[in-house]
Motif scaffolding. Structure first.
Motif, PDB file in Angstrom:
ATOM      1  N   GLN A 274       0.935  -1.141   0.109  1.00 44.80           N
ATOM      2  CA  GLN A 274       0.147  -0.010   0.244  1.00 44.80           C
ATOM      3  C   GLN A 274       0.958   1.339   0.153  1.00 44.80           C
ATOM      4  O   GLN A 274       1.830   1.402   0.901  1.00 44.80           O
ATOM      5  N   GLU A 275       0.543   2.233  -0.851  1.00 41.82           N
ATOM      6  CA  GLU A 275       1.297   3.602  -0.652  1.00 41.82           C
ATOM      7  C   GLU A 275       0.801   4.199   0.288  1.00 41.82           C
ATOM      8  O   GLU A 275      -0.492   4.581   0.473  1.00 41.82           O
ATOM      9  N   SER A 276       1.552   4.946   1.017  1.00 43.28           N
ATOM     10  CA  SER A 276       1.207   5.701   2.200  1.00 43.28           C
ATOM     11  C   SER A 276       2.021   6.975   2.077  1.00 43.28           C
ATOM     12  O   SER A 276       3.178   6.657   2.505  1.00 43.28           O
ATOM     13  N   ASN A 277       1.725   8.084   1.673  1.00 41.39           N
ATOM     14  CA  ASN A 277       2.580   9.517   1.743  1.00 41.39           C
ATOM     15  C   ASN A 277       3.792   9.243   1.036  1.00 41.39           C
ATOM     16  O   ASN A 277       4.984   9.657   1.335  1.00 41.39           O
ATOM     17  N   GLY A 278       3.658   8.599  -0.265  1.00 40.03           N
ATOM     18  CA  GLY A 278       4.991   8.288  -1.144  1.00 40.03           C
ATOM     19  C   GLY A 278       5.571   7.154  -0.680  1.00 40.03           C
ATOM     20  O   GLY A 278       6.483   6.655  -1.501  1.00 40.03           O
ATOM     21  N   ALA A 279       5.400   6.465   0.431  1.00 46.24           N
ATOM     22  CA  ALA A 279       6.157   5.472   0.639  1.00 46.24           C
ATOM     23  C   ALA A 279       5.410   4.015   0.529  1.00 46.24           C
ATOM     24  O   ALA A 279       4.354   4.144   0.542  1.00 46.24           O
ATOM     25  N   TYR A 280       5.953   2.981   0.395  1.00 46.21           N
ATOM     26  CA  TYR A 280       5.349   1.555   0.055  1.00 46.21           C
ATOM     27  C   TYR A 280       5.432   0.802   1.338  1.00 46.21           C
ATOM     28  O   TYR A 280       6.443   0.271   1.740  1.00 46.21           O
ATOM     29  N   ILE A 281       4.303   0.438   1.875  1.00 44.76           N
ATOM     30  CA  ILE A 281       4.165  -0.420   2.957  1.00 44.76           C
ATOM     31  C   ILE A 281       3.688  -1.728   2.846  1.00 44.76           C
ATOM     32  O   ILE A 281       2.618  -1.972   2.143  1.00 44.76           O
ATOM     33  N   PHE A 282       4.113  -2.698   3.632  1.00 45.02           N
ATOM     34  CA  PHE A 282       3.557  -4.123   3.446  1.00 45.02           C
ATOM     35  C   PHE A 282       3.002  -4.290   5.044  1.00 45.02           C
ATOM     36  O   PHE A 282       3.613  -4.103   6.099  1.00 45.02           O
ATOM     37  N   GLU A 283       1.715  -4.836   4.962  1.00 48.43           N
ATOM     38  CA  GLU A 283       0.919  -4.852   6.356  1.00 48.43           C
ATOM     39  C   GLU A 283       1.217  -6.200   6.743  1.00 48.43           C
ATOM     40  O   GLU A 283       0.557  -7.007   6.828  1.00 48.43           O
ATOM     41  N   GLY A 284       2.707  -6.375   7.375  1.00 46.54           N
ATOM     42  CA  GLY A 284       3.059  -7.543   8.006  1.00 46.54           C
ATOM     43  C   GLY A 284       2.416  -7.921   9.208  1.00 46.54           C
ATOM     44  O   GLY A 284       2.221  -9.109   9.555  1.00 46.54           O
ATOM     45  N   VAL A 338       8.885 -10.205   5.552  1.00 47.23           N
ATOM     46  CA  VAL A 338       9.645 -10.188   4.145  1.00 47.23           C
ATOM     47  C   VAL A 338       9.238 -11.543   3.370  1.00 47.23           C
ATOM     48  O   VAL A 338       8.779 -11.366   2.218  1.00 47.23           O
ATOM     49  N   ILE A 339       9.361 -12.598   4.119  1.00 44.92           N
ATOM     50  CA  ILE A 339       8.952 -13.894   3.229  1.00 44.92           C
ATOM     51  C   ILE A 339       7.422 -13.788   2.827  1.00 44.92           C
ATOM     52  O   ILE A 339       7.040 -14.273   2.027  1.00 44.92           O
ATOM     53  N   ALA A 340       6.529 -13.456   3.844  1.00 52.69           N
ATOM     54  CA  ALA A 340       5.192 -13.172   3.478  1.00 52.69           C
ATOM     55  C   ALA A 340       4.614 -12.295   2.496  1.00 52.69           C
ATOM     56  O   ALA A 340       4.142 -12.733   1.272  1.00 52.69           O
ATOM     57  N   ALA A 341       5.703 -11.405   2.311  1.00 52.02           N
ATOM     58  CA  ALA A 341       5.423 -10.332   1.155  1.00 52.02           C
ATOM     59  C   ALA A 341       5.890 -10.943  -0.056  1.00 52.02           C
ATOM     60  O   ALA A 341       5.377 -10.985  -1.072  1.00 52.02           O
ATOM     61  N   ALA A 342       6.734 -11.708  -0.160  1.00 51.88           N
ATOM     62  CA  ALA A 342       7.457 -12.362  -1.414  1.00 51.88           C
ATOM     63  C   ALA A 342       6.538 -13.511  -1.806  1.00 51.88           C
ATOM     64  O   ALA A 342       6.463 -13.491  -3.002  1.00 51.88           O
ATOM     65  N   ASP A 343       6.078 -14.144  -0.779  1.00 52.09           N
ATOM     66  CA  ASP A 343       5.026 -15.118  -1.177  1.00 52.09           C
ATOM     67  C   ASP A 343       4.067 -14.739  -2.008  1.00 52.09           C
ATOM     68  O   ASP A 343       3.513 -15.435  -2.938  1.00 52.09           O
ATOM     69  N   LEU A 344       3.412 -13.232  -1.685  1.00 55.50           N
ATOM     70  CA  LEU A 344       2.403 -12.726  -2.325  1.00 55.50           C
ATOM     71  C   LEU A 344       2.641 -12.095  -3.692  1.00 55.50           C
ATOM     72  O   LEU A 344       1.936 -12.320  -4.722  1.00 55.50           O
ATOM     73  N   ALA A 345       3.919 -11.500  -3.555  1.00 56.78           N
ATOM     74  CA  ALA A 345       4.274 -10.691  -4.721  1.00 56.78           C
ATOM     75  C   ALA A 345       5.079 -11.581  -5.899  1.00 56.78           C
ATOM     76  O   ALA A 345       5.013 -11.281  -7.115  1.00 56.78           O
ATOM     77  N   ILE A 346       5.757 -12.616  -5.449  1.00 55.30           N
ATOM     78  CA  ILE A 346       6.273 -13.574  -6.187  1.00 55.30           C
ATOM     79  C   ILE A 346       5.874 -14.913  -6.204  1.00 55.30           C
ATOM     80  O   ILE A 346       6.754 -15.765  -5.422  1.00 55.30           O
ATOM     81  N   VAL A 354      13.810 -19.604   3.512  1.00 59.67           N
ATOM     82  CA  VAL A 354      13.534 -20.183   5.055  1.00 59.67           C
ATOM     83  C   VAL A 354      14.604 -19.433   5.794  1.00 59.67           C
ATOM     84  O   VAL A 354      15.871 -19.249   5.728  1.00 59.67           O
ATOM     85  N   ASN A 355      14.131 -18.649   6.977  1.00 61.09           N
ATOM     86  CA  ASN A 355      14.763 -18.028   7.901  1.00 61.09           C
ATOM     87  C   ASN A 355      15.179 -18.692   8.951  1.00 61.09           C
ATOM     88  O   ASN A 355      14.095 -19.400   9.680  1.00 61.09           O
ATOM     89  N   ILE A 356      16.465 -19.121   9.627  1.00 57.74           N
ATOM     90  CA  ILE A 356      16.875 -19.582  10.813  1.00 57.74           C
ATOM     91  C   ILE A 356      17.201 -18.700  11.706  1.00 57.74           C
ATOM     92  O   ILE A 356      18.330 -18.099  11.280  1.00 57.74           O
ATOM     93  N   SER A 357      16.852 -18.629  12.716  1.00 55.85           N
ATOM     94  CA  SER A 357      17.103 -17.565  13.585  1.00 55.85           C
ATOM     95  C   SER A 357      17.962 -17.879  14.910  1.00 55.85           C
ATOM     96  O   SER A 357      17.574 -19.039  15.224  1.00 55.85           O
ATOM     97  N   HIS A 358      19.147 -17.418  15.176  1.00 57.39           N
ATOM     98  CA  HIS A 358      19.848 -17.996  16.333  1.00 57.39           C
ATOM     99  C   HIS A 358      19.760 -16.863  17.347  1.00 57.39           C
ATOM    100  O   HIS A 358      19.640 -15.697  17.172  1.00 57.39           O
ATOM    101  N   GLY A 359      20.500 -17.448  18.581  1.00 56.87           N
ATOM    102  CA  GLY A 359      20.585 -16.287  19.804  1.00 56.87           C
ATOM    103  C   GLY A 359      21.944 -15.254  19.513  1.00 56.87           C
ATOM    104  O   GLY A 359      22.271 -15.108  18.335  1.00 56.87           O
ATOM    105  N   THR A 360      22.124 -14.596  20.686  1.00 55.58           N
ATOM    106  CA  THR A 360      23.339 -13.781  20.546  1.00 55.58           C
ATOM    107  C   THR A 360      24.561 -14.103  21.450  1.00 55.58           C
ATOM    108  O   THR A 360      24.397 -15.143  22.217  1.00 55.58           O
ATOM    109  N   VAL A 361      25.530 -13.665  20.964  1.00 53.65           N
ATOM    110  CA  VAL A 361      26.863 -13.835  21.909  1.00 53.65           C
ATOM    111  C   VAL A 361      26.821 -12.879  23.087  1.00 53.65           C
ATOM    112  O   VAL A 361      26.794 -11.847  22.613  1.00 53.65           O
ATOM    113  N   LYS A 362      26.681 -13.598  24.240  1.00 56.66           N
ATOM    114  CA  LYS A 362      26.855 -12.405  25.288  1.00 56.66           C
ATOM    115  C   LYS A 362      28.280 -12.880  26.229  1.00 56.66           C
ATOM    116  O   LYS A 362      28.713 -13.713  26.438  1.00 56.66           O
ATOM    117  N   LEU A 363      28.642 -11.851  26.707  1.00 50.96           N
ATOM    118  CA  LEU A 363      29.913 -11.527  27.426  1.00 50.96           C
ATOM    119  C   LEU A 363      29.507 -11.052  28.670  1.00 50.96           C
ATOM    120  O   LEU A 363      28.421 -10.815  28.970  1.00 50.96           O
TER     121      LEU A 363
END
Length: 544
Positions: A274-284, A338-346, A354-363
């Protein structure tokens, strides 16, 4: 395990006219080699006593003559002990390819140029490279790639400091020694970030410099930009190689993905965006994510648009069945959108990324942030490991340091945070990469005493626990390749090394009546350790 499953499935079909595949697990050794709770599940369907059903199954399994013993325990568990020859056969069983013929692309490093590569980047690169190994072991055709942000605000922040440092003379930059460049780039970025935050005039200038990273229309800007980008990629490539990662086959840049992404967004407005004030938004927010701008009001593509463009660049070059992106957990919701938008647009790419998410390194001081400049660089970390290894009397070769570093990250279940401790990571006792590398070298030293290849004979009573553990290797690799979780292999290798230590303490090899037989067991153990470490991307040294 396959034979047991088939036997139980056949018995259930013959006795109860049901088609059920049993679940088999590994119990403590005192209860046998495998156990199943299938009788408990059958009891619910048949309305019969689970213990009685278990005894019936045990009786029929015993009649096959294929097993050493079958016992019923508790309310209806069937415990199965294999014959020695079957137990030994498991040590020769190959893992099952779970992704045969699948074409896969995976990003195995993505540090941005114009910044220092820090420990968080190392974690991401090591984990992604190991997942690539698991995909390959699972039978996939794997192509490693990298993706880097060479345009945008972070470049503007660095260029602000770099231009001030050069004062119109690029030779000032050329005079910086190669070994200091990574630290220098970190300092330049940190200074630019501070100026952007604290000085409104500097902020406006940096925004202009960020936009200029797309055009490169100023000669001096372009010259400094190209020089420092080259420095960055030289550093990234060298450090990633030191970490033990395999080389990539393609490098993608945000500058190349930008326009393709912007065009995709505009072509799918208003159907997807959706275009909003010149920007293009995906309603994630409608897709388990959050509403996100893909294109700014100035018409410039943002991160999400470039990720859409990147997906298409990968498809154009490789046509993968799956494309994996390994990122920190804080980016999980972003990629969900982003993946949801890609599934619809392409639609042709639906289900590919596929996104695989990991934790962080803590000190001890908390997690690291490149925005403040308070980062631990990878090169610094190698130096810390080298000092710790020297302090315990070892040789700090890069392959030893990389082994300790990789294992420290990989032993944690994906999604969990890594609490980093250099002294612990290089210890030769405990669950560390250094311990496993030492365990392999120790086994090879035993085998050096034999001029001919030792041969493992029949399984003796004292061998059984170790042979049983060795026979689990293919099952653990199957588990890790299906789940894409390296920590399963780490846990197994540590348990295997402990089992070998128990065996070796009680059973002499050199000079015993069974030395060639036992040396054959040592060889099998060493080969299994080496195979598992290789999947983790860790070198198994013969001496240490």
């Amino acid at each position: 395990m396959v034979q047991i499953s088939q036997d139980i499935t056949r018995i259930i079909s013959e006795e109860f006219d049901l088609d059920i595949i049993p679940e088999l697990t590994r119990p403590d050794a005192q209860f046998g080699d495998y156990t199943t709770n299938i009788a408990l599940k059958l009891a619910k369907q048949l309305g019969q006593n689970p213990r009685v059903l278990a005894e019936k199954l045990a009786e029929k399994l015993a009649e096959t003559g294929e097993y050493h013993s079958i016992e019923v325990a508790g309310p209806g568990f069937v415990n199965i002990t294999l014959k020695n020859e079957a137990l030994l056969a498991l040590t020769r069983k190959e893992p099952t390819p779970v992704r045969p013929g699948q074409s896969v692309v995976i990003e195995t490093n993505n540090p941005n140029p114009f910044k220092a590569m820090h420990v968080g980047h190392a974690f991401n690169a090591i984990l992604a490279d190991t997942i690539a190994n698991l995909l390959a072991v699972g039978g996939a055709s794997v192509r490693r790639v990298s993706y880097h942000g060479d345009v945008g605000l972070h470049v503007g922040k660095s260029m602000y400091s770099l231009l001030r440092y050069a004062e119109g003379d690029i030779e000032k930059l050329n005079a910086i020694p190669e070994v200091e460049r990574n630290t220098f780039m970190s300092k330049m970025y940190a200074e630019g970030s501070a100026a952007y935050k604290e000085d409104e005039t500097a902020k406006q200038a940096i925004n202009v410099l960020a936009e200029q990273s797309f055009t490169l229309d100023d000669p001096l800007y372009k010259e400094i930009y190209e020089l420092c980008k080259t420095w960055s990629f030289e550093q990234i490539d060298a450090l990633v190689a030191r970490l033990g990662n395999q080389p990539t086959s393609a490098r993608f840049l945000e500058s190349l993905a930008d326009q393709k992404g912007v065009d995709t967004v505009k072509a799918n407005t208003p159907e997807v965006f959706q275009e909003s004030n010149g920007a293009y938004i995906f309603e994630g927010s409608k897709h388990g994510s959050f509403d996100n701008a893909f294109v700014s009001s100035t018409g410039r593509g943002l991160y999400a648009a470039r990720d859409l463009g990147l997906m298409q660049l990968k498809q154009d070059l490789f046509s993968p069945d799956k494309s994996y992106i390994v990122t920190a957990e804080e980016q999980r919701d972003y990629f969900k959108g982003v993946i949801a938008a890609a599934d619809l647009a392409i639609p042709a790419l639906k289900g590919v990324t596929v996104n695989i998410s990991h934790g962080t390194v803590k000190l001890s001081t908390g997690k690291m942030s490149s925005r403040s400049g308070e980062v631990l660089e990878v090169a610094w970390l190698f130096d810390q490991f080298a000092e710790a290894i020297l302090a315990r009397g070892g040789e700090p070769a890069d392959e030893i340091i990389a082994g300790a570093l990789r294992y420290q990250f990989l032993r944690v279940k994906i999604g969990g945070d890594v609490i980093f401790d250099v002294e612990e990571a290089v210890s030769l006792t405990g669950n560390t990469g250094s311990y496993l590398q030492y365990a392999h070298a120790r086994a090879r030293r035993i085998l050096e005493k034999f001029e001919t290849q030792p041969t493992l004979g029949d399984v003796r009573p004292e061998d059984r626990a170790l042979v049983r553990k060795l026979g689990e290797y293919h099952e653990i690799i199957n588990l890790a390749t299906v789940s894409l979780e390296p920590h399963h292999i780490c846990n197994y290798l540590f348990e295997l090394a402990q089992e070998f230590n128990r065996y070796y303490e009680k059973n002499h090899v050199i000079g015993s009546d069974y030395e060639y037989h036992r040396a054959g067991l040592v060889a099998l153990y060493a080969d299994t350790l080496r195979a598992g470490l290789m999947v983790l991307g860790i070198t198994a040294p013969d001496t240490m």
